[in-house]
Every structure is written in structure tokens, then in C-alpha cells.
Scaffold this motif. Structure first.
Motif, PDB file in Angstrom:
ATOM      1  N   MET A 116     -17.599   5.237  17.273  1.00 39.17           N
ATOM      2  CA  MET A 116     -17.717   5.368  15.912  1.00 39.17           C
ATOM      3  C   MET A 116     -18.976   6.057  15.523  1.00 39.17           C
ATOM      4  O   MET A 116     -20.016   5.771  16.010  1.00 39.17           O
ATOM      5  CB  MET A 116     -17.764   3.948  15.359  1.00 39.17           C
ATOM      6  CG  MET A 116     -17.854   3.918  13.741  1.00 39.17           C
ATOM      7  SD  MET A 116     -18.350   2.129  13.161  1.00 39.17           S
ATOM      8  CE  MET A 116     -16.665   1.443  13.278  1.00 39.17           C
ATOM      9  N   GLN A 117     -18.825   6.810  14.510  1.00 35.15           N
ATOM     10  CA  GLN A 117     -20.045   7.517  13.683  1.00 35.15           C
ATOM     11  C   GLN A 117     -20.557   6.392  12.751  1.00 35.15           C
ATOM     12  O   GLN A 117     -19.788   5.878  12.010  1.00 35.15           O
ATOM     13  CB  GLN A 117     -19.662   8.790  13.279  1.00 35.15           C
ATOM     14  CG  GLN A 117     -19.689   9.910  14.218  1.00 35.15           C
ATOM     15  CD  GLN A 117     -19.322  11.286  13.454  1.00 35.15           C
ATOM     16  OE1 GLN A 117     -18.346  11.624  12.931  1.00 35.15           O
ATOM     17  NE2 GLN A 117     -20.332  12.046  13.513  1.00 35.15           N
ATOM     18  N   VAL A 118     -21.880   6.436  12.824  1.00 35.87           N
ATOM     19  CA  VAL A 118     -22.481   5.405  11.817  1.00 35.87           C
ATOM     20  C   VAL A 118     -23.482   6.129  11.136  1.00 35.87           C
ATOM     21  O   VAL A 118     -24.354   6.825  11.896  1.00 35.87           O
ATOM     22  CB  VAL A 118     -23.106   4.275  12.499  1.00 35.87           C
ATOM     23  CG1 VAL A 118     -23.531   3.000  11.694  1.00 35.87           C
ATOM     24  CG2 VAL A 118     -21.854   3.210  13.290  1.00 35.87           C
ATOM     25  N   ALA A 119     -23.842   6.064  10.002  1.00 31.81           N
ATOM     26  CA  ALA A 119     -25.077   6.635   9.091  1.00 31.81           C
ATOM     27  C   ALA A 119     -26.014   5.341   9.124  1.00 31.81           C
ATOM     28  O   ALA A 119     -25.710   4.528   8.653  1.00 31.81           O
ATOM     29  CB  ALA A 119     -24.580   7.050   7.876  1.00 31.81           C
ATOM     30  N   TYR A 175     -25.919  -3.661   5.564  1.00 34.68           N
ATOM     31  CA  TYR A 175     -24.640  -3.177   6.038  1.00 34.68           C
ATOM     32  C   TYR A 175     -23.800  -2.694   4.873  1.00 34.68           C
ATOM     33  O   TYR A 175     -23.541  -3.515   4.060  1.00 34.68           O
ATOM     34  CB  TYR A 175     -23.857  -3.900   6.823  1.00 34.68           C
ATOM     35  CG  TYR A 175     -24.555  -3.974   8.378  1.00 34.68           C
ATOM     36  CD1 TYR A 175     -24.141  -3.110   9.402  1.00 34.68           C
ATOM     37  CD2 TYR A 175     -25.625  -4.745   8.502  1.00 34.68           C
ATOM     38  CE1 TYR A 175     -24.876  -3.474  10.600  1.00 34.68           C
ATOM     39  CE2 TYR A 175     -26.214  -4.869   9.873  1.00 34.68           C
ATOM     40  CZ  TYR A 175     -25.728  -4.113  10.721  1.00 34.68           C
ATOM     41  OH  TYR A 175     -26.782  -4.408  11.916  1.00 34.68           O
ATOM     42  N   LEU A 176     -23.279  -1.506   4.518  1.00 31.27           N
ATOM     43  CA  LEU A 176     -22.671  -1.019   3.504  1.00 31.27           C
ATOM     44  C   LEU A 176     -21.320  -0.538   4.115  1.00 31.27           C
ATOM     45  O   LEU A 176     -21.173   0.611   4.856  1.00 31.27           O
ATOM     46  CB  LEU A 176     -23.336   0.152   2.948  1.00 31.27           C
ATOM     47  CG  LEU A 176     -24.703  -0.248   2.420  1.00 31.27           C
ATOM     48  CD1 LEU A 176     -25.408   1.150   1.614  1.00 31.27           C
ATOM     49  CD2 LEU A 176     -24.660  -1.252   1.026  1.00 31.27           C
ATOM     50  N   LEU A 177     -20.325  -1.162   3.470  1.00 32.46           N
ATOM     51  CA  LEU A 177     -18.740  -0.572   3.996  1.00 32.46           C
ATOM     52  C   LEU A 177     -18.102  -0.166   3.204  1.00 32.46           C
ATOM     53  O   LEU A 177     -18.161  -0.367   1.703  1.00 32.46           O
ATOM     54  CB  LEU A 177     -17.974  -2.168   4.275  1.00 32.46           C
ATOM     55  CG  LEU A 177     -18.862  -3.101   5.318  1.00 32.46           C
ATOM     56  CD1 LEU A 177     -17.880  -4.339   5.492  1.00 32.46           C
ATOM     57  CD2 LEU A 177     -19.294  -2.453   6.547  1.00 32.46           C
ATOM     58  N   HIS A 178     -17.359   1.082   3.288  1.00 34.21           N
ATOM     59  CA  HIS A 178     -16.892   2.067   2.568  1.00 34.21           C
ATOM     60  C   HIS A 178     -15.364   1.379   2.148  1.00 34.21           C
ATOM     61  O   HIS A 178     -14.872   0.477   2.732  1.00 34.21           O
ATOM     62  CB  HIS A 178     -16.614   3.228   2.984  1.00 34.21           C
ATOM     63  CG  HIS A 178     -15.835   3.358   4.395  1.00 34.21           C
ATOM     64  ND1 HIS A 178     -14.483   3.320   4.404  1.00 34.21           N
ATOM     65  CD2 HIS A 178     -16.220   3.546   5.534  1.00 34.21           C
ATOM     66  CE1 HIS A 178     -13.929   3.412   5.629  1.00 34.21           C
ATOM     67  NE2 HIS A 178     -15.274   3.461   6.635  1.00 34.21           N
ATOM     68  N   GLY A 179     -14.611   1.980   1.210  1.00 34.98           N
ATOM     69  CA  GLY A 179     -13.369   1.556   1.084  1.00 34.98           C
ATOM     70  C   GLY A 179     -11.989   2.309   1.732  1.00 34.98           C
ATOM     71  O   GLY A 179     -12.333   3.259   2.463  1.00 34.98           O
ATOM     72  N   PRO A 203     -21.022   2.005   8.555  1.00 35.84           N
ATOM     73  CA  PRO A 203     -20.063   2.099   9.670  1.00 35.84           C
ATOM     74  C   PRO A 203     -18.998   3.020   9.229  1.00 35.84           C
ATOM     75  O   PRO A 203     -18.842   3.064   7.760  1.00 35.84           O
ATOM     76  CB  PRO A 203     -19.759   0.866  10.262  1.00 35.84           C
ATOM     77  CG  PRO A 203     -19.969  -0.262   9.069  1.00 35.84           C
ATOM     78  CD  PRO A 203     -20.893   0.504   8.262  1.00 35.84           C
ATOM     79  N   ASP A 204     -17.952   3.326  10.259  1.00 35.16           N
ATOM     80  CA  ASP A 204     -16.702   3.924   9.727  1.00 35.16           C
ATOM     81  C   ASP A 204     -15.810   3.137   9.928  1.00 35.16           C
ATOM     82  O   ASP A 204     -15.383   2.850  11.063  1.00 35.16           O
ATOM     83  CB  ASP A 204     -16.602   5.163  10.617  1.00 35.16           C
ATOM     84  CG  ASP A 204     -15.527   6.113  10.016  1.00 35.16           C
ATOM     85  OD1 ASP A 204     -14.501   5.660   9.174  1.00 35.16           O
ATOM     86  OD2 ASP A 204     -15.630   7.188  10.224  1.00 35.16           O
ATOM     87  N   GLY A 205     -15.071   2.542   8.762  1.00 36.71           N
ATOM     88  CA  GLY A 205     -14.183   1.350   8.999  1.00 36.71           C
ATOM     89  C   GLY A 205     -12.893   1.885   9.254  1.00 36.71           C
ATOM     90  O   GLY A 205     -11.812   0.912   9.284  1.00 36.71           O
ATOM     91  N   THR A 218     -23.486   7.674  17.307  1.00 33.82           N
ATOM     92  CA  THR A 218     -22.153   7.327  17.557  1.00 33.82           C
ATOM     93  C   THR A 218     -22.314   6.198  18.477  1.00 33.82           C
ATOM     94  O   THR A 218     -23.056   6.259  19.382  1.00 33.82           O
ATOM     95  CB  THR A 218     -21.657   8.513  18.347  1.00 33.82           C
ATOM     96  OG1 THR A 218     -21.569   9.491  17.677  1.00 33.82           O
ATOM     97  CG2 THR A 218     -20.355   8.131  19.118  1.00 33.82           C
ATOM     98  N   VAL A 219     -21.313   5.108  18.218  1.00 34.50           N
ATOM     99  CA  VAL A 219     -21.650   3.810  19.240  1.00 34.50           C
ATOM    100  C   VAL A 219     -20.098   3.725  19.575  1.00 34.50           C
ATOM    101  O   VAL A 219     -19.238   3.587  18.760  1.00 34.50           O
ATOM    102  CB  VAL A 219     -21.883   2.803  18.009  1.00 34.50           C
ATOM    103  CG1 VAL A 219     -21.977   1.545  18.838  1.00 34.50           C
ATOM    104  CG2 VAL A 219     -23.149   2.829  17.220  1.00 34.50           C
ATOM    105  N   SER A 220     -20.244   3.521  21.054  1.00 35.16           N
ATOM    106  CA  SER A 220     -18.993   3.164  21.600  1.00 35.16           C
ATOM    107  C   SER A 220     -18.825   1.812  22.003  1.00 35.16           C
ATOM    108  O   SER A 220     -19.502   1.037  22.156  1.00 35.16           O
ATOM    109  CB  SER A 220     -18.728   4.091  22.848  1.00 35.16           C
ATOM    110  OG  SER A 220     -18.921   5.692  22.614  1.00 35.16           O
ATOM    111  N   SER A 221     -17.598   1.693  22.204  1.00 40.73           N
ATOM    112  CA  SER A 221     -17.228   0.283  22.524  1.00 40.73           C
ATOM    113  C   SER A 221     -16.064  -0.001  22.907  1.00 40.73           C
ATOM    114  O   SER A 221     -15.104   0.804  22.740  1.00 40.73           O
ATOM    115  CB  SER A 221     -17.364  -0.747  21.151  1.00 40.73           C
ATOM    116  OG  SER A 221     -16.838  -2.221  21.299  1.00 40.73           O
TER     117      SER A 221
END
Length: 275
Positions: A38-41, A62-66, A96-98, A28-31
Motif C-alpha cells: 500500500m502507498q501511504v501519505a 489517520y485520515l481515511l478516504h471515500g 492510507p489507500d483503502g 509503501t507498506v507491505s503486508s
């Protein structure tokens, strides 16, 4: 439009609530740029935790989802399994979780500054936490559908961070769909903000590129509703003299196409990492 949204919902519903990978972390990355954190795998190759490789550093993709997906998308749909791909290519994957953001900073929501989060918080955090090769030439970013737009958008605007970029079935120009995917939540109504919508597309960034600035690969299936806008992007890049790889082959907007397409893109990135 109903057919398009139906195909997306079918793809989303096929993603289970959980995924498993053997060489990965969920962090989990906070900002200040997004809320909540954000949760990130993060998926690592098998060699990463080997004591004999304790000083080894790795390139990162980096792999971004739809749209409608989350950080579990790519770890769920890849075949072979994503950790096997990380090991095969000896690279780290970051998912990442977009949050349906289209990966740019929202003009209307200060808690959804996704571009700033990824470029200013996530990348530095990954480089500080994992043994990465922290140079643009050793980073790549790609994604599917909304994530394809996001990957090219981020890389074209931040080639100092990513030297390699891709997209599969990317929404590289979403202006033909003014009522689709809640883009108006970030950019305002299309009818009232046409110039802003145009400036927020990948294809609008082509005039900002120079030859050799970025290694680019993208593809789209001929039966995909995004095929025409990807073909238009290819034509614009050719006209501008920007080298790139573009692949148009049979396929639709679905997992079967994406899990095949990513294999070509990883080969492309690996070749660039090792030049």
C-alpha cells in the motif's frame, strides 16, 4: 441511486492525478494482509525535521478516504493545505489507500484484509518509523463517506489503538443501499447475507461501547444521502448513554462540505490530545 453515484463520481473526478505537500512522505507498506503493498501519505508538521525538536513526539490522525478515491484524497482537498494543518495543530497525518474496501476484512478475498492490515501492520509501522506518541489517547482516526464508516468501525472495534474517532458524511449504515459501492464483493450478496451485512455496519457496534471508551465526533450535511443513517447513529448513541459530538448542518456529499468539517474535527482531536 443514480443521483448518489453521480455525485460520488463528480467528487472523484475532481481529484488530480498527483498532489504536492512540503512536509510529507509517500511510503509503501507491505503486508501479508493485502496485495500488493500500500502507498501511504504521511504529512508532518514543520517542526518535525527541526534539529532542535529531534526528541519531540507527535500525536497522529489517520485520515481515511471515500469510495473511488485513494491515499491522495485528503492531501488534495484540504484548505488550507494539509501540511499547513499539520503545522497548525502540531500533529502527523497518515493517509492510507483503502481500495474501496470499506475498511473491514473481506469475507471473500484473502488479499483484501484491510482491517487487519491497518491495525496489525500500518499502525505499528508508523509508530516504528516516525516519532509518534504511541498511545491510544494520542491517536485519532476519521474519514469521509466510506472512510467515515471505516474510521468509526476501526476505532469502535479497536479502542486500544485509537482513543479518538470521527466521521464526516459517513456511510455508518449501508444496508439501505444493497446494490451500492460493490459492498457485495466483500460481504456477499445482501439478499443471501443480510445478518452479515447488518453486523458489518457501524451502527451495529453501538451496544459494544461503554461510556468514556472513545471520544467520538461525527457530522453530516442535511442534504447528504447519508444524513438519515447518521441521525439514526446519533439517536442510538444517545439511547445507549454514549457521550459524543454530533453536528448536522447545511451541506451535501462533496469536497466543500468535507474540507470545512475536518477543521472542526481537528480542533476536537487537538483538545483531547492535550487533556
Amino acid at each position: 441511486m443514480n443521483r448518489i453515484l453521480t455525485s460520488i463520481l463528480i467528487a472523484v473526478s475532481a481529484i488530480p492525478a498527483a498532489f504536492a505537500h512540503t512536509q510529507g512522505d509517500t511510503i509503501t507498506v507491505s503486508s501479508e494482509y493485502i496485495s500488493p503493498g500500500m502507498q501511504v501519505a504521511v504529512i508532518k508538521p514543520a517542526t518535525y525535521d527541526d534539529p532542535e525538536n529531534s526528541g519531540k513526539r507527535y500525536p497522529v490522525v489517520y485520515l481515511l478516504h471515500g469510495y473511488g478515491n485513494d491515499f491522495r484524497c485528503w492531501p488534495t482537498i484540504t484548505q488550507p493545505a494539509i501540511d499547513s494543518l499539520a503545522t497548525r495543530w502540531d500533529m502527523i497525518f497518515v493517509c492510507p489507500d483503502g481500495r474501496n474496501s470499506w475498511y473491514f476484512d473481506s469475507r471473500t478475498d484473502p488479499a483484501m484484509q484491510m482491517e487487519s492490515f491497518i491495525t496489525r501492520t500500518l499502525v505499528p509501522h508508523i509508530d516504528a518509523t516516525y516519532r509518534t506518541r504511541p498511545e491510544a489517547s494520542q491517536r485519532a482516526i476519521t474519514g469521509l463517506s466510506m472512510g467515515g464508516h471505516g474510521a468509526l468501525w476501526l476505532a469502535m472495534r479497536h479502542s486500544d489503538i485509537w482513543g479518538n474517532a470521527g466521521a464526516t458524511s459517513g456511510g455508518v449504515d449501508f444496508t439501505p443501499w444493497p446494490n451500492g459501492w460493490n459492498i457485495d464483493k466483500a460481504l456477499g450478496r445482501y439478499e443471501d447475507n443480510k445478518e452479515l451485512w447488518k453486523k458489518s455496519t457501524v451502527i451495529s457496534l453501538v451496544p459494544t461501547l461503554r461510556p468514556g471508551q472513545l471520544n467520538i465526533i461525527f457530522d453530516c450535511g442535511v442534504d447528504d444521502f447519508f444524513h438519515k443513517v447518521n441521525s439514526n447513529l446519533h439517536d442510538a448513541l444517545v439511547k445507549a448513554g454514549i457521550p459524543h459530538d454530533y453536528i448536522s448542518r447545511p451541506g451535501e456529499h462533496n469536497h466543500t462540505y468535507w474540507r470545512n468539517a475536518i477543521l472542526y474535527q481537528l480542533q476536537f482531536f487537538n483538545d483531547r490530545f492535550n487533556r
